[in-house]
Design an enzyme around this catalytic site. Structure first.
Site, mmCIF file in Angstrom:
data_model
loop_
_atom_site.group_PDB
_atom_site.id
_atom_site.type_symbol
_atom_site.label_atom_id
_atom_site.label_comp_id
_atom_site.label_asym_id
_atom_site.label_seq_id
_atom_site.Cartn_x
_atom_site.Cartn_y
_atom_site.Cartn_z
ATOM 1 N N GLU A 34 0.053 -1.235 5.623
ATOM 2 C CA GLU A 34 1.094 -0.835 6.571
ATOM 3 C C GLU A 34 0.940 0.628 6.948
ATOM 4 O OE1 GLU A 34 5.117 0.628 7.914
ATOM 5 O OE2 GLU A 34 3.883 1.336 6.271
ATOM 6 N N ASP A 65 0.825 -1.215 0.000
ATOM 7 C CA ASP A 65 0.000 0.000 0.000
ATOM 8 C C ASP A 65 0.855 1.258 0.000
ATOM 9 O OD1 ASP A 65 0.774 -0.653 2.716
ATOM 10 O OD2 ASP A 65 -0.604 0.902 3.399
#
Ligand code: ZN
Length: 404
Positions: free
Chosen positions: A167, A72
């Site tokens: 994350e 991400d």
């Protein structure tokens, strides 16, 4: 450059897993590409995690190590329609990003660029972040897999690959299955300067304070009403401005940071985050905060408060110190790749800090990413190659050393 063109921004407001479904667009490609490289068990699970195994090439019994990166990108800056640009043979000039000429990458603002003369720099085009955080780590791990699978003579133990979603919103480990992963030690590839190695993070708690005032009709409130919002204001005003705050600290100093305030006259909630490199230091700051609140409330005997501490994550160093070989081997690998080791501590958390407490001691290796979470994010191809080289040495070092 291909991976950054896939939008994988995570969403802090979402309560689904992964927080955005689009992260799977990259993860499923990674699973397929790992399969094509011969990792038969490579797959993406329902939460968007990718797991794969590089089989051992040695007869020795070697601890299983894992390399991990997150797919991400940060919610702070758009990750949609990223147009990566390769600037070959950088000579120290200003790099103007064409889609927004206000965005200029200057050596004076990013002095690390001094180490990149003659190198090839990748930037975005001015409207988005680049996403080197952490698609650099992803790409480097993919290249590492490609290297090992095409060089079977390189001796190494079983190696696990893990790609995580979310994350950037602090949920990268939420659905990670450590039993299925089956690794003894890990490394996240999510750091900056070539040669840097991070084995320390903050320890972190959240504190929620609820102030209960006393409510009555404002026309007849004399001697009765106690306004919770006004007490909250006094508490915030009492916090030191020149120390113990994010805006006044750096290096190894921690802080008390109010992040959210919500309330009415009757009841007011203040959310704090507390940070320190030592767990004992967290406790001290929490005690200090509680004392400040008690002192303010002494003037309002009919008001009450609650003080609730929630553990967020802990400094990975407390775990890593019990397994010194994890960091020592990484240092040796960095040196074998011809780099100087730069030990750093992170004024934040990483997936590695949570993994370290989930049974996978996991420092953070450099990936080369610079200017992260911004439109000026950039990275050099040469630093990326050094990260791959470091991983290959690391795999070999774990095989060479006796199991401790
Ligand atoms: Zn990252």
């Amino acid at each position: 450059m291909r991976y950054v063109q896939i939008d994988t921004q995570s969403d802090p407001q979402s309560s689904s897993y992964p927080t955005t479904e689009k992260q799977k667009n990259l993860s499923s490609i990674l699973a397929t590409e790992l399969q094509l490289m011969g990792l038969a068990d490579a797959h993406m699970d329902e939460w968007g995690y990718v797991y794969a195994t590089i089989p051992s090439t040695t007869a020795k019994k070697v601890p299983v190590i894992c390399f991990c990166a997150h797919v991400d990108t940060a919610p702070d800056c758009s990750g949609k329609d990223v147009k990566p640009i390769l600037h070959k043979n950088y000579q120290g000039q200003d790099i103007v990003l064409p889609d927004d000429p206000v965005q200029v990458l200057r050596m004076s603002e990013y002095p690390y660029l001094k180490t990149q003369m003659g190198n090839d720099i990748i930037t975005a085009s001015g409207l988005t972040l680049l996403g080197a955080d952490d698609k650099a780590g992803v790409a480097e791990i993919m290249d590492f897999v490609n290297y090992l699978t095409t060089h079977p003579a390189v001796k190494h133990g079983t190696i696990k690959i893990l790609f995580t979603p979310d994350e950037e919103v602090g949920k990268g480990t939420a659905k990670a299955d450590m039993k299925k992963l089956g690794a003894d030690y890990g490394y996240t590839l999510d750091g900056g300067d070539a040669g840097s190695l991070e084995d320390e993070t903050f320890s972190a708690d959240a504190v929620q304070v609820i102030i209960n005032g006393v409510i009555s009709h404002p026309g007849y409130a004399k001697g009765k009403m106690v306004n919770a919002m006004k007490i909250a204001g006094e508490i915030l005003a009492a916090l030191p401005k020149d120390r113990l705050s994010p805006e006044s600290t750096d290096g190894k100093r921690g802080f008390i940071h109010p992040v959210r305030l919500e309330g009415i006259a009757e009841k007011c909630t203040i959310d704090f985050i507390i940070r320190d490199f030592e767990t004992a230091g967290l406790k001290k700051k929490e005690d200090y905060l509680r004392t400040q609140i008690e002192e303010r409330l002494r003037t309002y005997p009919t008001a009450t408060f609650t003080f609730e501490v929630t553990e967020q994550y802990r400094n990975m160093k407390e775990v890593l110190d019990q397994h010194p070989q994890v960091v020592d081997y990484a240092k040796e690998a960095i040196e074998r790749a011809g780099l100087k080791v730069k030990m750093e501590s992170i004024r934040g958390g990483t997936d590695g800090s949570r993994f370290s407490y989930m049974g996978l001691p996991c420092p953070n290796l450099f990936a080369g990413e610079q200017g992260i979470h911004s439109k000026l994010e950039h990275i050099s191809v040469q630093d990326m190659n050094r990260a791959v080289e470091t991983m290959v040495h690391l795999a070999m070092i774990w095989e060479e050393k006796p199991d401790l």
